[in-house]
Design a protein around this motif. Structure first.
Motif, PDB file in Angstrom:
ATOM      1  N   ALA A 262      54.721   6.047 -55.106  1.00 49.69           N
ATOM      2  CA  ALA A 262      53.562   5.201 -55.404  1.00 49.69           C
ATOM      3  C   ALA A 262      52.481   5.326 -54.338  1.00 49.69           C
ATOM      4  CB  ALA A 262      54.003   3.746 -55.532  1.00 49.69           C
ATOM      5  N   GLY A 263      52.883   5.655 -53.115  1.00 46.34           N
ATOM      6  CA  GLY A 263      51.900   5.841 -52.047  1.00 46.34           C
ATOM      7  C   GLY A 263      51.103   4.596 -51.732  1.00 46.34           C
ATOM      8  N   GLY A 264      51.702   3.416 -51.870  1.00 46.28           N
ATOM      9  CA  GLY A 264      51.017   2.164 -51.558  1.00 46.28           C
ATOM     10  C   GLY A 264      50.176   1.613 -52.690  1.00 46.28           C
ATOM     11  N   LYS A 265      50.176   2.277 -53.847  1.00 42.59           N
ATOM     12  CA  LYS A 265      49.351   1.828 -54.973  1.00 42.59           C
ATOM     13  C   LYS A 265      50.037   0.750 -55.813  1.00 42.59           C
ATOM     14  CE  LYS A 265      47.107   6.345 -55.308  1.00 42.59           C
ATOM     15  NZ  LYS A 265      46.883   7.542 -56.165  1.00 42.59           N
ATOM     16  N   PRO A 268      55.228  -4.400 -53.928  1.00 41.49           N
ATOM     17  CA  PRO A 268      56.685  -4.336 -53.721  1.00 41.49           C
ATOM     18  C   PRO A 268      57.468  -4.757 -54.957  1.00 41.49           C
ATOM     19  CG  PRO A 268      55.618  -5.331 -51.818  1.00 41.49           C
ATOM     20  CD  PRO A 268      54.552  -5.172 -52.864  1.00 41.49           C
ATOM     21  N   GLN A 269      56.958  -5.761 -55.679  1.00 42.11           N
ATOM     22  CA  GLN A 269      57.647  -6.206 -56.891  1.00 42.11           C
ATOM     23  C   GLN A 269      57.693  -5.112 -57.946  1.00 42.11           C
ATOM     24  OE1 GLN A 269      55.279  -7.826 -55.292  1.00 42.11           O
ATOM     25  NE2 GLN A 269      55.917  -9.956 -54.879  1.00 42.11           N
ATOM     26  N   ALA A 270      56.593  -4.398 -58.100  1.00 43.81           N
ATOM     27  CA  ALA A 270      56.545  -3.334 -59.100  1.00 43.81           C
ATOM     28  C   ALA A 270      57.481  -2.188 -58.724  1.00 43.81           C
ATOM     29  CB  ALA A 270      55.114  -2.819 -59.242  1.00 43.81           C
ATOM     30  N   VAL A 271      57.555  -1.873 -57.444  1.00 46.45           N
ATOM     31  CA  VAL A 271      58.451  -0.807 -56.986  1.00 46.45           C
ATOM     32  C   VAL A 271      59.906  -1.185 -57.258  1.00 46.45           C
ATOM     33  CG1 VAL A 271      59.320   0.378 -54.933  1.00 46.45           C
ATOM     34  CG2 VAL A 271      56.860   0.063 -55.238  1.00 46.45           C
ATOM     35  N   ALA A 338      56.390  -5.718 -44.831  1.00 49.22           N
ATOM     36  CA  ALA A 338      55.758  -4.459 -44.407  1.00 49.22           C
ATOM     37  C   ALA A 338      54.266  -4.465 -44.734  1.00 49.22           C
ATOM     38  CB  ALA A 338      56.451  -3.284 -45.091  1.00 49.22           C
ATOM     39  N   GLU A 339      53.907  -5.037 -45.892  1.00 52.06           N
ATOM     40  CA  GLU A 339      52.484  -5.112 -46.261  1.00 52.06           C
ATOM     41  C   GLU A 339      51.706  -5.996 -45.284  1.00 52.06           C
ATOM     42  OE1 GLU A 339      52.090  -6.393 -50.278  1.00 52.06           O
ATOM     43  OE2 GLU A 339      52.202  -4.354 -51.087  1.00 52.06           O
TER      44      GLU A 339
END
Length: 734
Positions: A262-265, A268-271, A338-339
């Motif tokens: 995802a590269g930060g796009k 965290p919930q979506a990942v 982390a964000e």
């Protein structure tokens, strides 16, 4: 993205604190309820199997059942010469007087001298069931110690089923503590190497340990339906640490891949949701496979295997639940942290912290292994299958026996006394009990027939020539006890049992009309248990193959992959069992593995190995084939999908295998020979499964099968057609 694992992960990721708190409340409730209701321990009746069990049931009807027995042995102190008989007799009289005062004692015999006057023995029969003797033996041991203290010139010792069982339990507890000291640090180090992060390494370990704690509590509750024989905690620790870490590892690795992709796009919930949609489903399928495979052990109709099945099922299902609830919550929380760190760095004008590149393709070693497999699948398949069959060949000479009392470690003090007792009184090594039930009016006929049987075998060199006849108060049950001066595993003891059952009994008691008879005792128990397991083995293996086939077909909608799964599991299990026979049935490896060979394999080991291995191997199979199928459903040709799927999953499979091997190998260090064999065989099986089956045999077979892998499913073919029919970009015209 709407299946149950994803929905559970989504809720936990959106409400992380609720998920985390809810999980630990669940663990505490499981333990609390379990401790409140207590454990329902298996009774003597639960262990009765075959003709020996039937004989014990008949004997119990007349109050003639076996009871806990202890022997106090008095010998000369080492280095003091011959035994002082007068002093020994005096000490024995003191033992008799002390033991008769104890409320735990039923009867005490008069002292018995050894034939060569090297020892004096006092036999003490305790009250209560045979299995409960170890719980009440301490007062007897204290009295023996007191007599020893009063007679420093003699050696006063005690042994018997209760004191030996107590010693075995203590040794098992010490061994398990040592196992934890080995397995936990090595597992943590392995996870640190995989994730390069203390937080990420601790997550799988903490979730596995909390799953084990919850499963222990649930097993206490379940014991009121399936009585616990005392081994379930061992199994929960063995299986729970392995699958708990594995399931979390599968999930974590996929979450890291999706985050890197995802590269930060993505949030965290979506990942976490993406990881749940792939690895979450694989964890559910794997967990169900282990649970359903373990459930086939109930078909053994044996309290020991019922305890094993219950423990394995509960800890596996709890581990699955943890990976679908608290794990997504923890990952989402770690991702949000982390964000926030990244935002704080940006607010201070600092450059974003360089993220570690996450490699999703095959590593160098994996690529090197897969390259010749891809080029020469026929040669690879032929060579590996031949090698595995060669490793399996020793199975043809396997000798299964019940691991009797004489196989226990001599580090147990009561076992050292046991050896000295049998040397001085060889007639105590084992016994036959001929039990007869008939109408009270026929008791004279029964008694006469049993006396005739005793006379027939009096001069048999395989027996001691001594016998004892007892009768129930109502004269319905009569028992003849014959002493055997050989251990239960000896040819003499085994052949004498066969002759009594097949020849002497039919010719005597068999002639009494209406008499129901059976031969039980130490030798019969030892003989009938393996026979019972061998009788049940085909049924359980058949059920296991059917379950494995059904789970694979359900997971991948492919009959071909179902058959492939059966073949691979059989190869892996057979090769592992062959290596086990090669190592433990011989003496050459005694120094390497620290054991004394019994010349046999424990009767429970092959069945346990097949069932647990079939379940655990589904972990790797589901995870690896899921990756291959994902690629195929994207329209990737099957050949490329096989290499891509195995290459991308090799790292996590290797890491998971390292954890499992560590856990199982630590059990191979136990003193109890049967647990040592189980730990060794499972460690070998996982090594073969992860590094030979999944890296060589599976890709070679799937490469050769090609599109037939997915038959009769149309999903892959439909995906292929969709990809082929998709519009392509227009070529530029110069």
């Amino acid at each position: 993205m709407k299946n149950l694992p994803v929905r559970m992960a989504r809720w936990s990721a959106v409400h992380p604190w609720r998920g985390i708190v809810g999980w630990f409340v669940f663990v505490v409730l499981c333990l609390g309820i379990g401790i409140t209701v207590g454990t329902n321990a298996a009774t003597t009746e639960d262990f009765r199997i075959g003709e020996a069990g039937r004989g014990e049931t008949i004997a119990a009807e007349g109050g003639l059942q076996q009871r806990p027995v202890e022997h106090v042995l008095i010998t000369a102190k080492p280095g003091t010469g011959k035994l002082d008989i007068a002093a020994a007799d005096s000490a024995a009289a003191d033992v008799v007087a002390r033991m008769r005062k104890l409320p735990e004692v039923l009867t005490v015999t008069d002292p018995v001298r050894a034939a060569d006057n090297t020892a004096v023995r006092v036999t003490v029969t305790m009250k209560g069931p045979e299995l409960e003797g170890k719980e009440h033996v301490d007062p007897l041991l204290e009295q023996s110690a007191a007599v020893q203290k009063a007679n420093p010139g003699l050696r006063v010792e005690e042994t018997g089923s209760p004191s030996i069982s107590k010693g075995v339990d203590k040794l098992r507890g010490d061994d398990l503590a040592r196992t934890e000291m080995i397995a936990l640090p090595v597992t943590l180090i392995t996870l640190l190497l995989v994730f390069s992060s203390v937080a990420m390494a601790l997550v799988p370990l903490l979730l596995a340990l909390s799953s084990i704690a919850a499963a222990v509590g649930l097993t206490m509750v379940a014991s009121h339906v399936f009585p616990d024989n005392g081994i379930s905690t061992n199994i929960i620790l063995l299986i729970g640490l392995a699958v708990g870490v594995d399931y979390t590892l599968f999930y974590l690795k996929r979450e890291r891949e999706e985050r890197a992709r995802a590269g930060g796009k993505l949030s965290p919930q979506a990942v976490v949701e993406l990881a749940a949609a792939t690895s979450g489903r694989a964890v559910v399928v794997s967990g169900l496979a282990v649970a359903v495979s373990s459930a086939t052990l109930y078909l053994a109709d044996d309290v020991i295997f019922s305890s094993i099945a219950t423990g394995a099922i509960l800890v596996t299902l709890v581990a699955v639940i943890s990976s679908l609830t608290v794990l997504p919550a923890l990952l989402a929380k770690l991702g949000m942290r982390a964000e926030r760190r990244a935002e704080r760095r940006a607010a201070r004008g600092l450059a974003p912290k360089k993220q570690k590149t996450h490699h999703t393709g095959p590593g160098r070693l994996t690529a090197a292994v897969l390259r010749p497999v891809a080029k020469h699948p026929v040669a690879t398949l032929t060579a590996t299958v031949v090698a595995l069959l060669a490793l399996a060949a020793p199975v043809l000479g396997i000798k299964l026996t019940d691991m009797g009392r004489e196989t226990h470690s001599r580090s147990i003090e009561a076992m050292q006394v046991y050896d000295r007792l049998n040397e001085a009184y060889p007639e105590l090594k084992s016994m036959h009990q001929v039990v007869v039930r008939a109408d009270a009016g026929r008791s004279p006929e029964v008694t006469a027939a049993l006396r005739e049987l005793a006379a027939d075998v009096k001069d048999d060199p395989r027996l001691s020539g001594t016998s004892q006849l007892t009768m129930s108060p109502d004269k319905r049950i009569t028992m003849l006890q014959l002493q055997v001066p050989y251990f239960v595993s000896s040819d003499e003891a085994q052949s004498s049992l066969g002759d009594i059952r097949d020849t002497y009994l039919p010719q005597t008691v068999g002639q009494v009309k209406g008499a129901d008879s059976a031969v039980t005792g130490d030798v019969a128990r030892y003989t009938d248990y393996p026979a019972h397991q061998e009788q049940k083995l085909p049924l359980i293996i058949g059920a296991l193959l059917l379950v494995t086939f059904g789970m694979t077909v359900w997971a991948f909608r492919s009959v071909v992959l179902g058959l492939v799964g059966i073949i691979l599991n059989l190869l892996s299990a057979a090769a592992s069992l062959g290596i086990l026979v090669l190592v433990f049935q011989n003496t050459w490896a005694e120094g390497l593995v620290d054991f004394t060979s019994t010349g046999s394999i424990g009767t429970r080991v092959p069945l346990f190995l097949f069932v647990i291995l079939f379940g655990l191997s589904m972990d790797y199979q589901v995870f690896v084939i899921s990756r291959i199928r994902e690629a195929a459903l994207r329209g990737v040709p099957t050949r490329k999908a096989v290499i891509e799927g195995i290459g991308s999953s090799a790292g996590v499979v290797t890491s998971a295998a390292a954890v499992m091997v560590t856990v199982f190998a630590s059990f191979a260090a136990l003193h109890l020979i049967e647990m040592k064999q189980i730990g060794f065989s499972l460690a070998v099986a996982v090594l073969l499964d992860a590094f030979v089956i999944r890296m060589l045999v599976l890709p070679a077979m799937m490469l050769l099968l090609g599109e037939a892998n997915w038959w009769p499913s149309r999903g892959v073919r439909r995906a292929r057609r969709t990809t082929e029919q998709a519009p392509r970009p227009l070529e530029s015209v110069s």
